[in-house]
Scaffold this active site. Structure first.
Site, mmCIF file in Angstrom:
data_model
loop_
_atom_site.group_PDB
_atom_site.id
_atom_site.type_symbol
_atom_site.label_atom_id
_atom_site.label_comp_id
_atom_site.label_asym_id
_atom_site.label_seq_id
_atom_site.Cartn_x
_atom_site.Cartn_y
_atom_site.Cartn_z
ATOM 1 C CB CYS A 240 -0.739 -0.355 1.093
ATOM 2 S SG CYS A 240 -0.347 -0.183 2.473
ATOM 3 C CE LYS B 151 -0.825 7.022 -0.639
ATOM 4 N NZ LYS B 151 -0.035 8.214 -0.799
ATOM 5 C CG ASP C 246 -14.370 15.546 -4.329
ATOM 6 O OD1 ASP C 246 -13.558 15.146 -4.783
ATOM 7 O OD2 ASP C 246 -14.710 15.553 -3.664
ATOM 8 C CG ASP C 247 -7.926 12.160 -2.186
ATOM 9 O OD1 ASP C 247 -8.092 12.746 -1.440
ATOM 10 O OD2 ASP C 247 -7.284 11.614 -3.277
ATOM 11 C CG ASP D 215 -0.628 10.141 -3.440
ATOM 12 O OD1 ASP D 215 0.038 9.535 -2.752
ATOM 13 O OD2 ASP D 215 -2.340 9.819 -3.654
ATOM 14 C CG ASP E 199 -5.990 12.837 -6.264
ATOM 15 O OD1 ASP E 199 -6.422 11.754 -5.950
ATOM 16 O OD2 ASP E 199 -5.009 12.937 -5.278
ATOM 17 N N GLY F 9 11.164 21.162 -7.556
ATOM 18 C CA GLY F 9 11.364 20.153 -6.646
ATOM 19 C C GLY F 9 12.012 20.105 -5.556
ATOM 20 C CG HIS F 10 13.146 19.416 -0.747
ATOM 21 N ND1 HIS F 10 14.301 20.358 -0.489
ATOM 22 C CD2 HIS F 10 13.030 18.667 0.316
ATOM 23 C CE1 HIS F 10 14.454 20.077 0.373
ATOM 24 N NE2 HIS F 10 14.204 19.184 1.046
ATOM 25 C CG ASP G 204 -7.557 8.539 -7.540
ATOM 26 O OD1 ASP G 204 -8.372 9.354 -7.111
ATOM 27 O OD2 ASP G 204 -6.481 8.621 -7.612
#
Length: 719
Positions: free
Chosen positions: A400, A403, A430-431, A447, A470, A520-521, A605
């Site tokens: 998973c 998560k 909703d995400d 995510d 999403d 980004g990081h 989703d």
């Protein structure tokens, strides 16, 4: 004091999953070299054992009996698997080229790809024949031909041991099937020159007893769909033609710049090529100091020497020399469960020799079926209460992506205040968030996933598709993305290589979806985690959870079962082919599906909370209930069997608590299976459902109508 994991400092790349590399991976799993990152590249998730090919062709073994499961073996060895056919090595840049992905960098590499018996120069061979090597395509073609009915005609080109074994195996299989057959062995010189006179006479008698015609000293003019034309004008009936002669190296090897002998990689006594960082073993290598014929026994006995020397090349130990034996035991199948054994000119044949050969072959394969169980380190004797219960009986992730459960998330988020800004619209359940800038409507989500595979490229594809879900679920068009990466401790060289693989792949996936990577990081941690924050633009109101209506048809665009398959893979209990199919589904983008479902009343989703919980969320937001047609829910191959065997993800119990009214036996258990990069679940008007399904399937999705919404709260299964 906490001891951090040791850093990775060198890349070892194994090109091919041949017998030598398979044995090497097994040894590596029992004695890994700290600091070395191992990668194995192979066209498919399994590598066939050629020693059992005649037995398979004759019908004594099933197809799966021949396969070494490289995915499971690599998990045991702590290696990453790349499924793809190598098309070249850049020795100057230390890169291996595999289609469809960034080059794979190495410090030390080893080649064990076997040989092919393809005959491209023979007119008609490419169109109407199949080489006996590589084994995979040959086995599939032979199985299909054997399953036909009526008279059969087969021709085997090549009168060496491999050719005569195949001819006898085919004749026996067709005879057992009750099909009248003409089997012909064709050689442009003399057959069986590698065996002694006594053994050759025994084999020739066995072929005669099976009705095999042996044509020697003849040349082939052309191969057609139903016959082999000879230079002397004869036409040999042959619907199935295979080549077991002219074994040759793969063509890409000649472009490597390595020293070659007739196309094979020249290696010294240490199994090193002309480039000391590149080794080779098995049939693709030529032993310059002690030349030997192409035979599996040498590949097997090279394994411990190669294992030692690769470690030495990586910085641990000293090189050993490989000294091959002068002769070896030949065990030749004679069609039925009989075999001939020959060594040093002496031969014996019969059922006892078959049992001996079968024992040797099965013992070899058992090395990869019965991998030693690696002991889990015991917990400290003195520890805080609750540690054993929190660890549970599954490794972290368990299918998973590590998560958190829905309960923990809801508890943490429920106390947060609603948005105060007028340009931020709350979408409960909703995400993705809905933002308004002027007249533009934008959705935003984030995510990340703990790696379910050690291949950064594959993991990036999965994580990107997962994060984009999403955006697609709200009917939006992906716009921009930033990446958040955690890499395990590694040297600066490996950091650069890994980041390059990840970012090139992320850019490809996002650009294909219509978005751009804008930054980004990155940081270091105990293991790899890849995540994305993604924005999308809406040209109309976003599709949310709240628009479903009683009577709406429920459509699911992908199969479910990734959680249980990944949990099984982590524990070494999933077949490699099953894992590969799950990866293929997880990396399938949903952009086209989102556009097709653009008129859906509600959509989400299906990810970590599982199908039942995501459907439950849609129903609650839409003030509806649902009836599920369990029979219609599409499932990944192997997932039900793995679930029935008791394999579950760590999130299963938490997901199950959301819909306790549903059963959990058989296929129903997968309703609570957490999905990674799962499909879209849409509620659509019944009058357009059939057309949408038709369009989705035409676009390559395994979409299905899995139920409908009702005006009665709760989830129920169709009776």
């Amino acid at each position: 004091m906490h001891n951090p994991p040791l850093p990775l400092t060198r890349d070892l790349v194994l090109i091919g999953g041949g017998h030598t590399h398979a044995l090497l991976l097994r040894k590596w799993g029992m004695n890994p070299l700290p600091g070395a990152r191992v990668t194995v590249i192979n066209p498919g998730p399994t590598a066939p054992y050629s020693g059992m090919l005649p037995g398979f062709v004759a019908g004594h073994y099933s197809r799966s009996d021949l396969d070494i499961d490289l995915v499971r073996l690599a998990r045991f060895a702590g290696a990453r698997v790349i499924l793809g056919a190598v098309e070249g090595i850049d020795t100057a840049q230390r890169r291996v080229h595999v289609p469809g992905r960034p080059p794979v960098a190495f410090d030390v590499a080893s080649v064990n790809v076997g040989i092919t018996s393809d005959m491209p120069a023979l007119p008609g061979f490419a169109d109407h024949a199949v080489p006996a090597k590589p084994l995979g395509p040959f086995a599939a073609r032979w199985s299909a031909y054997l399953d036909n009915t009526g008279p059969a005609s087969v021709a085997v080109i090549g009168g060496g041991v491999a050719g005569v074994e195949l001819a006898m195996a085919m004749a026996h299989a067709l005879k057992t099937k009750g099909r009248p057959a003409q089997v012909t062995l064709i050689d442009n010189a003399s057959a069986l020159t590698a065996t002694g006179p006594k053994a050759a006479a025994t084999i020739r008698k066995a072929m005669a007893d099976l009705g095999i015609d042996v044509l020697e000293g003849v040349s082939i003019k052309e191969i057609t769909a139903d016959h082999v034309a000879l230079d002397d004008g004869r036409q040999i009936p042959a619907e199935f033609v295979t080549g077991a002669a002219g074994a040759r190296p793969y063509s890409w090897i000649q472009h490597t710049g390595l020293d070659l002998y007739e196309g094979f990689i020249r290696v010294n006594g240490h199994l090193q090529s002309s480039d000391p960082a590149i080794f080779a073993a098995g049939d693709c290598a030529h032993l310059t100091e002690n030349p030997r014929p192409k035979a599996g026994v040498y590949a097997v006995r090279e394994a411990p020497v190669l294992f030692n020397n690769l470690r030495a090349a990586l910085g641990a130990g000293t090189m050993q020399r490989y000294v091959p034996q002068k002769d070896y035991l030949k065990l030749i199948s004679l069609g039925d469960q009989s075999a001939l054994a020959e060594r040093l000119g002496t031969s014996f044949s019969g059922a006892l020799m078959w049992r001996w050969k079968d024992h040797i072959d099965q013992s070899f394969m058992n090395k990869f079926c019965d991998l030693p169980a690696m002991a889990t380190p015991p917990l400290p004797r003195a520890r805080a209460a609750g540690m054993a219960e929190t660890l549970g009986d599954k490794p972290m992730c368990g299918g998973c992506g590590a998560k958190l459960g829905r309960g923990a998330l809801r508890g943490a988020l429920s106390a947060l205040p609603g948005p105060l800004r007028q340009d931020v619209t709350a979408l409960p359940g909703d995400d993705a968030a809905l933002l308004t800038t002027g007249t533009a409507r934008q959705v935003m989500t984030t995510d990340h996933l703990r790696s379910v595979t050690d291949d950064p490229v594959l993991m990036t594809r999965i994580a990107a598709v997962h994060a984009l879900g999403d955006i697609w679920a709200m009917g939006a068009a992906p716009q921009a993305a930033t990446a958040t990466l955690i890499l395990p401790r590694m040297s600066s060289d490996l950091q650069e290589r890994t980041l390059s693989e990840i970012m090139h792949t992320a850019s490809d996936v996002m650009r294909d979806a219509g978005a751009e990577i804008v930054g980004g990081h990155s940081s270091m941690g105990d293991e790899m985690t890849i995540g994305f924050t993604v924005t999308g633009l809406c040209d109309k109101d976003p599709i949310t959870l709240a628009g479903g209506r009683p009577g709406d048809v429920l459509i699911l665009t992908k199969t479910i079962g990734s959680g249980v398959v990944m949990a099984a893979e982590m524990s070494g209990r999933a077949e490699g082919a099953t894992v590969a199919q799950a990866y293929e589904m997880m990396t399938q983008p949903q952009g086209a599906a989102s556009r097709i479902l653009g008129e859906a009343h509600a959509m989400t989703d299906v990810t970590g909370f599982g199908l039942a919980a995501h459907l439950n969320g849609l129903c609650k937001a839409s003030d509806c209930g649902a009836v599920l047609d369990l029979e219609a829910v599409p499932v990944m191959p192997g997932a039900i069997d793995l679930s029935d065997a008791g394999i579950q993800s760590t999130l299963f119990a938490d997901n199950r608590s959301i819909a306790p009214e549903l059963p959990i036996d058989g296929k129903a258990a997968l309703l609570f299976d957490p999905q990674t990069a799962g499909g879209l679940l849409a509620a659509v008007a019944p009058e357009i459902a059939d057309k949408l399904l038709e369009d989705l399937r035409a676009a390559g999705y395994p979409a299905a109508r899995i139920g409908h919404l009702t005006d009665t709260p709760g989830l129920n299964l169709q009776s």
